[in-house]
Design a protein around this motif. Structure first.
Motif, mmCIF file in Angstrom:
data_model
loop_
_atom_site.group_PDB
_atom_site.id
_atom_site.type_symbol
_atom_site.label_atom_id
_atom_site.label_comp_id
_atom_site.label_asym_id
_atom_site.label_seq_id
_atom_site.Cartn_x
_atom_site.Cartn_y
_atom_site.Cartn_z
ATOM 1 N N ARG A 1 0.824 -1.233 0.000
ATOM 2 C CA ARG A 1 0.000 0.000 0.000
ATOM 3 C C ARG A 1 0.852 1.274 0.000
ATOM 4 N N TYR A 2 2.147 1.147 0.299
ATOM 5 C CA TYR A 2 3.000 2.343 0.349
ATOM 6 C C TYR A 2 3.603 2.577 -1.026
ATOM 7 N N ASP A 3 2.971 3.484 -1.768
ATOM 8 C CA ASP A 3 3.362 3.652 -3.177
ATOM 9 C C ASP A 3 3.521 5.110 -3.568
ATOM 10 N N GLY A 4 3.354 6.028 -2.614
ATOM 11 C CA GLY A 4 3.527 7.442 -2.919
ATOM 12 C C GLY A 4 2.330 8.094 -3.579
ATOM 13 N N VAL A 5 1.202 7.394 -3.647
ATOM 14 C CA VAL A 5 0.053 7.960 -4.356
ATOM 15 C C VAL A 5 -0.789 8.847 -3.436
ATOM 16 N N ARG A 6 -1.264 8.279 -2.312
ATOM 17 C CA ARG A 6 -2.243 9.034 -1.525
ATOM 18 C C ARG A 6 -1.668 9.695 -0.276
ATOM 19 N N TYR A 7 -0.643 9.129 0.323
ATOM 20 C CA TYR A 7 -0.095 9.717 1.546
ATOM 21 C C TYR A 7 1.360 9.300 1.693
ATOM 22 N N GLY A 8 2.052 9.974 2.628
ATOM 23 C CA GLY A 8 3.464 9.653 2.827
ATOM 24 C C GLY A 8 4.331 10.282 1.742
ATOM 25 N N ARG A 9 5.527 9.763 1.638
ATOM 26 C CA ARG A 9 6.531 10.346 0.759
ATOM 27 C C ARG A 9 6.301 9.946 -0.704
ATOM 28 N N ARG A 10 6.566 10.884 -1.613
ATOM 29 C CA ARG A 10 6.570 10.553 -3.039
ATOM 30 C C ARG A 10 7.897 11.027 -3.627
ATOM 31 N N ALA A 11 8.550 10.167 -4.388
ATOM 32 C CA ALA A 11 9.858 10.512 -4.962
ATOM 33 C C ALA A 11 9.715 11.606 -6.020
ATOM 34 N N GLN A 12 10.781 12.364 -6.195
ATOM 35 C CA GLN A 12 10.834 13.347 -7.279
ATOM 36 C C GLN A 12 10.939 12.596 -8.603
ATOM 37 N N LEU A 13 10.080 12.935 -9.542
ATOM 38 C CA LEU A 13 10.057 12.203 -10.815
ATOM 39 C C LEU A 13 10.719 13.020 -11.928
ATOM 40 N N SER A 14 11.296 12.300 -12.868
ATOM 41 C CA SER A 14 11.881 12.951 -14.053
ATOM 42 C C SER A 14 10.815 13.056 -15.130
ATOM 43 N N GLN A 15 11.059 13.915 -16.100
ATOM 44 C CA GLN A 15 10.105 14.065 -17.208
ATOM 45 C C GLN A 15 10.005 12.728 -17.948
ATOM 46 N N GLY A 16 8.782 12.336 -18.223
ATOM 47 C CA GLY A 16 8.592 11.082 -18.950
ATOM 48 C C GLY A 16 8.375 9.877 -18.047
ATOM 49 N N ASP A 17 8.587 10.068 -16.728
ATOM 50 C CA ASP A 17 8.338 8.958 -15.798
ATOM 51 C C ASP A 17 6.840 8.660 -15.725
ATOM 52 N N GLY A 18 6.512 7.388 -15.709
ATOM 53 C CA GLY A 18 5.114 6.977 -15.560
ATOM 54 C C GLY A 18 4.856 6.472 -14.151
ATOM 55 N N ILE A 19 3.705 5.811 -13.982
ATOM 56 C CA ILE A 19 3.330 5.357 -12.636
ATOM 57 C C ILE A 19 4.265 4.264 -12.127
ATOM 58 N N THR A 20 4.752 3.412 -13.032
ATOM 59 C CA THR A 20 5.675 2.346 -12.604
ATOM 60 C C THR A 20 6.955 2.951 -12.032
ATOM 61 N N GLU A 21 7.492 3.974 -12.724
ATOM 62 C CA GLU A 21 8.714 4.629 -12.239
ATOM 63 C C GLU A 21 8.465 5.316 -10.893
ATOM 64 N N MET A 22 7.245 5.862 -10.733
ATOM 65 C CA MET A 22 6.935 6.512 -9.462
ATOM 66 C C MET A 22 6.956 5.495 -8.313
ATOM 67 N N TYR A 23 6.314 4.352 -8.543
ATOM 68 C CA TYR A 23 6.327 3.296 -7.517
ATOM 69 C C TYR A 23 7.764 2.890 -7.195
ATOM 70 N N GLU A 24 8.541 2.623 -8.241
ATOM 71 C CA GLU A 24 9.902 2.111 -8.053
ATOM 72 C C GLU A 24 10.771 3.109 -7.287
ATOM 73 N N LYS A 25 10.742 4.360 -7.714
ATOM 74 C CA LYS A 25 11.598 5.370 -7.083
ATOM 75 C C LYS A 25 11.162 5.651 -5.641
ATOM 76 N N THR A 26 9.840 5.726 -5.443
ATOM 77 C CA THR A 26 9.320 6.006 -4.100
ATOM 78 C C THR A 26 9.721 4.903 -3.130
ATOM 79 N N ARG A 27 9.537 3.659 -3.540
ATOM 80 C CA ARG A 27 9.856 2.543 -2.639
ATOM 81 C C ARG A 27 11.362 2.377 -2.452
#
Length: 495
Positions: free
Chosen positions: A327-353
């Motif tokens: 459940r900790y994926d950076g979407v609704r609460y807690g920390r979210r990683a800084q994303l680069s241009q072109g990053d999608g949801i998979t990259e967001m999950y990976e970087k955040t975790r």
């Protein structure tokens, strides 16, 4: 009265009722002790405003004459319990900035009973660890030292901040959670009492989950009587937790008679491990003699599947953790990683975790995902579940044969230095749980009682395991052991 923070729950309760002291005075004494103890890194979110507000309310309630036992008593809350409007991070970077809009059932019950929350306590990240070295807040430090050695020691884990705070008299008691020994091992390392109740006795609602079929909350206190007082306030049925049991909660304190004549205490031969320190072996024998002198009958028992407990635990717990932590994926609460241009949801999950979870949590999530994967589910996870059933049956057979409680060491050693067990071999750290994990796998109550010191002057604990739902009887046996052991040592103040 000076040094009010050094009182236990029972002493403080009696002093409050007599009017010798107020809750505000007690609370201020603890808040000062906390501010003077930053070197221990036990309290990680201090809540002095909430504490003083609750203390004032408790004093009014005590004057009114209808106050429960915990009313006005200052305690610490492990960072795993969600507390409304107060950071609740489970000692993880991924929950940075998370302030829940709700209160865990256990902390709410304590608040309803009038207990005063002093703040949130350090712990291993997501309760994964045996030394409080995986926390985003940094290590919690034990108030104990080895002789004249200045090396910092672990207070144990995962409830290391709770153990350190209680042992150092920063609070009168604290909440802990126990998934594989996380209340009992730190209690043993710091010379305090800790009880893990039967699975289902305390609600898990609002406690950040590690392994849902193993987690259980419990009190960490200065003695057995205090454990009985606090446990009663923490227990009870909760419709919000489907594993919570509808059973009446007895008055545990009233059951502390110290009379254990005719009780059968089992000594499991499988707990005599190769390489067990002579001091632990000696303490165990002395504990059995103490209980015998108090009128109990000591019997040898066998728990044949004990040797499979650690491997089964380290399959089941990571499997459940990998599911819970998804459940900790950076979407609704807690920390979210800084994303680069072109990053999608998979990259967001990976970087955040990748940046949010520490190494030990990542390791256990990977192990859990592996044992649940298609090719290995039967080979690992299902096999571990079958072993768990056999371990539970071992205990059932022993209790069916008339044994009332089982006496074992609490830990395979005294506290060790921070950094002494390196990340290079995590299995060495996992072996710390060798005497405690069986209790979680079988869902039984277990209590750790300080019983002596090793040659370096560090506390050693003994564990008593009881029948399911019979915490009162277990605490009474622990009370008899505590009286016989006469442990009164405290750490010398260096912080």
């Amino acid at each position: 009265m000076s040094d009010l923070n050094k009182l236990g729950l029972a002493e403080a309760r009696d002093a409050l009722r007599k009017g010798d002291v107020t809750s505000v005075e007690l609370t201020e004494s603890c808040l000062k002790a906390i501010d003077d103890a930053d070197a221990l890194n036990a309290f990680v979110h201090k809540t002095p405003e909430i504490a003083l507000e609750r203390a004032k309310a408790a004093d009014e309630r005590i004057k009114g004459g209808d106050a429960p036992a915990m009313c006005g008593l200052p305690i610490g809350i492990k960072d795993l319990f969600c507390t409304k409007g107060v950071p609740s991070q489970a000692a993880s970077k991924i929950l940075e900035g998370f302030k829940p809009e709700y209160e865990s059932t256990v902390s709410q019950q304590l608040a309803d009973a009038g207990a005063v929350m002093l703040g949130k306590l350090n712990m291993d990240e997501f309760a994964m660890g045996s030394s409080n070295e995986t926390s985003v807040y940094g290590n919690a430090v034990s108030p104990w030292r080895r002789g004249n050695d200045d090396a910092q020691l672990t207070p144990g884990g995962s409830s290391g901040g709770s153990a350190s705070a209680v042992a150092a008299d920063l609070c009168l008691a604290a909440t802990g959670t126990d998934t594989g020994g996380s209340i009992r091992q730190p209690a043993a390392f710091t010379g305090i009492t800790g009880i893990k109740p039967t699975y289902g006795r305390c609600s898990r609602w609002g406690i950040v989950a590690f392994a849902s079929s193993l987690d259980q909350a419990g009190p960490m206190t200065k003695n057995v009587r205090d454990a009985a007082i606090m446990l009663e306030a923490m227990c009870g049925h909760d419709p919000k937790d489907s594993t919570s049991t509808e059973l009446a909660v007895p008055n545990f304190e009233a059951m502390l008679t110290g009379d254990i004549k005719g009780k059968k205490i089992g000594i499991p031969k499988e707990y005599r491990m190769d390489g067990m320190p002579a001091e632990i072996e000696k303490l165990w024998s002395e504990g059995a003699e103490m209980l015998k002198a108090a009128g109990a009958e000591i019997v040898d028992i066998s728990l044949p599947h004990t040797k499979y407990a650690l491997p089964a635990y380290y399959v089941i717990a990571p499997a459940e953790a990998s599911s819970n932590l998804a459940r900790y994926d950076g979407v609704r609460y807690g920390r979210r990683a800084q994303l680069s241009q072109g990053d999608g949801i998979t990259e967001m999950y990976e970087k955040t975790r990748a940046e949010g979870f520490g190494h030990e949590v990542q390791r256990r999530v990977m192990v859990g995902t592996y044992v649940l994967s298609a090719g290995f589910y039967d080979a690992y996870y299902n096999r571990a579940r079958r072993v768990r059933t056999l371990i539970k049956k071992d205990f059932e057979d022993v209790f069916a044969a008339g044994v009332d409680a089982i006496l074992t060491p609490a830990t395979p050693s005294a506290s060790f230095g921070l950094g002494e067990m390196t990340e290079a071999d995590p299995v060495q750290m996992y072996l710390n749980d060798v005497f405690t994990v069986t209790v979680n796998l079988a869902g039984l109550p277990g209590v750790s009682v300080p019983a002596g010191l090793d040659k370096q002057g560090l506390p050693l604990g003994l564990q008593l395991i009881g029948r399911p739902w019979e915490e009162g009887d277990l605490l009474n046996t622990a009370y008899a052991l505590e009286n016989a052991a006469g442990f009164v040592a405290k750490p010398g103040k260096w912080w």
